[in-house]
Design a protein around this motif. Structure first.
Motif, PDB file in Angstrom:
ATOM      1  N   ASP A 120       0.814  -1.214   0.000  1.00 56.49           N
ATOM      2  CA  ASP A 120       0.000   0.000   0.000  1.00 56.49           C
ATOM      3  C   ASP A 120       0.849   1.266   0.000  1.00 56.49           C
ATOM      4  O   ASP A 120       0.410   2.309  -0.463  1.00 56.49           O
ATOM      5  N   SER A 121       2.067   1.165   0.534  1.00 53.08           N
ATOM      6  CA  SER A 121       2.954   2.332   0.612  1.00 53.08           C
ATOM      7  C   SER A 121       3.856   2.486  -0.603  1.00 53.08           C
ATOM      8  O   SER A 121       4.233   3.598  -0.957  1.00 53.08           O
ATOM      9  N   CYS A 122       4.230   1.384  -1.225  1.00 54.49           N
ATOM     10  CA  CYS A 122       5.166   1.426  -2.350  1.00 54.49           C
ATOM     11  C   CYS A 122       4.562   2.203  -3.524  1.00 54.49           C
ATOM     12  O   CYS A 122       3.410   1.992  -3.897  1.00 54.49           O
ATOM     13  N   LYS A 123       5.363   3.087  -4.089  1.00 51.03           N
ATOM     14  CA  LYS A 123       4.927   3.874  -5.247  1.00 51.03           C
ATOM     15  C   LYS A 123       5.712   3.507  -6.505  1.00 51.03           C
ATOM     16  O   LYS A 123       5.576   4.150  -7.537  1.00 51.03           O
ATOM     17  N   GLY A 124       6.565   2.476  -6.418  1.00 48.56           N
ATOM     18  CA  GLY A 124       7.254   1.975  -7.600  1.00 48.56           C
ATOM     19  C   GLY A 124       8.473   2.761  -8.025  1.00 48.56           C
ATOM     20  O   GLY A 124       8.828   2.743  -9.201  1.00 48.56           O
ATOM     21  N   HIS A 125       9.131   3.423  -7.096  1.00 48.01           N
ATOM     22  CA  HIS A 125      10.341   4.172  -7.446  1.00 48.01           C
ATOM     23  C   HIS A 125      11.456   3.255  -7.937  1.00 48.01           C
ATOM     24  O   HIS A 125      12.264   3.648  -8.769  1.00 48.01           O
ATOM     25  N   GLY A 126      11.538   2.041  -7.395  1.00 49.98           N
ATOM     26  CA  GLY A 126      12.521   1.059  -7.839  1.00 49.98           C
ATOM     27  C   GLY A 126      13.916   1.226  -7.264  1.00 49.98           C
ATOM     28  O   GLY A 126      14.844   0.550  -7.695  1.00 49.98           O
ATOM     29  N   ILE A 127      14.072   2.097  -6.302  1.00 49.13           N
ATOM     30  CA  ILE A 127      15.392   2.300  -5.698  1.00 49.13           C
ATOM     31  C   ILE A 127      15.873   1.010  -5.043  1.00 49.13           C
ATOM     32  O   ILE A 127      17.031   0.626  -5.169  1.00 49.13           O
ATOM     33  N   CYS A 128      14.985   0.318  -4.364  1.00 50.06           N
ATOM     34  CA  CYS A 128      15.368  -0.919  -3.681  1.00 50.06           C
ATOM     35  C   CYS A 128      15.851  -1.975  -4.670  1.00 50.06           C
ATOM     36  O   CYS A 128      16.812  -2.691  -4.388  1.00 50.06           O
ATOM     37  N   THR A 129      15.212  -2.048  -5.820  1.00 52.08           N
ATOM     38  CA  THR A 129      15.630  -3.049  -6.806  1.00 52.08           C
ATOM     39  C   THR A 129      17.000  -2.716  -7.386  1.00 52.08           C
ATOM     40  O   THR A 129      17.763  -3.609  -7.731  1.00 52.08           O
ATOM     41  N   THR A 130      17.309  -1.442  -7.472  1.00 51.39           N
ATOM     42  CA  THR A 130      18.621  -1.028  -7.951  1.00 51.39           C
ATOM     43  C   THR A 130      19.693  -1.335  -6.916  1.00 51.39           C
ATOM     44  O   THR A 130      20.784  -1.797  -7.261  1.00 51.39           O
ATOM     45  N   LEU A 131      19.377  -1.120  -5.656  1.00 49.34           N
ATOM     46  CA  LEU A 131      20.356  -1.317  -4.585  1.00 49.34           C
ATOM     47  C   LEU A 131      20.532  -2.775  -4.180  1.00 49.34           C
ATOM     48  O   LEU A 131      21.601  -3.158  -3.714  1.00 49.34           O
TER      49      LEU A 131
END
Length: 67
Positions: free
Chosen positions: A8-19
């Motif tokens: 519900d909080s995730c907005k799909g920035h994708g920073i975590c997938t990059t890191l």
């Protein structure tokens, strides 16, 4: 330790997938999910970095006894 992405909080920035792509991935809708809830010892720091970098604070790390 386990990692959980609050959908519900995730907005799909994708920073975590990059890191830390070993633990996080974007689903078909463009939002992050934990592809491995259990945090491997060698990736603990990368997961913490991804958690701290999330602009929506959508990543939670919990003790296994709490989940």
């Amino acid at each position: 330790m386990k990692v959980i992405v609050d959908e519900d909080s995730c907005k799909g920035h994708g920073i975590c997938t990059t890191l830390c792509s070993e633990v996080f991935a974007l689903n078909d809708y463009g939002y992050a999910e934990a592809v491995s809830e259990d945090i491997p010892d060698d990736l603990h720091e990368a997961v913490l970095t991804a958690k701290d970098a999330c602009p929506e604070w959508a990543i939670k790390i919990v003790d296994e006894s709490e989940s």
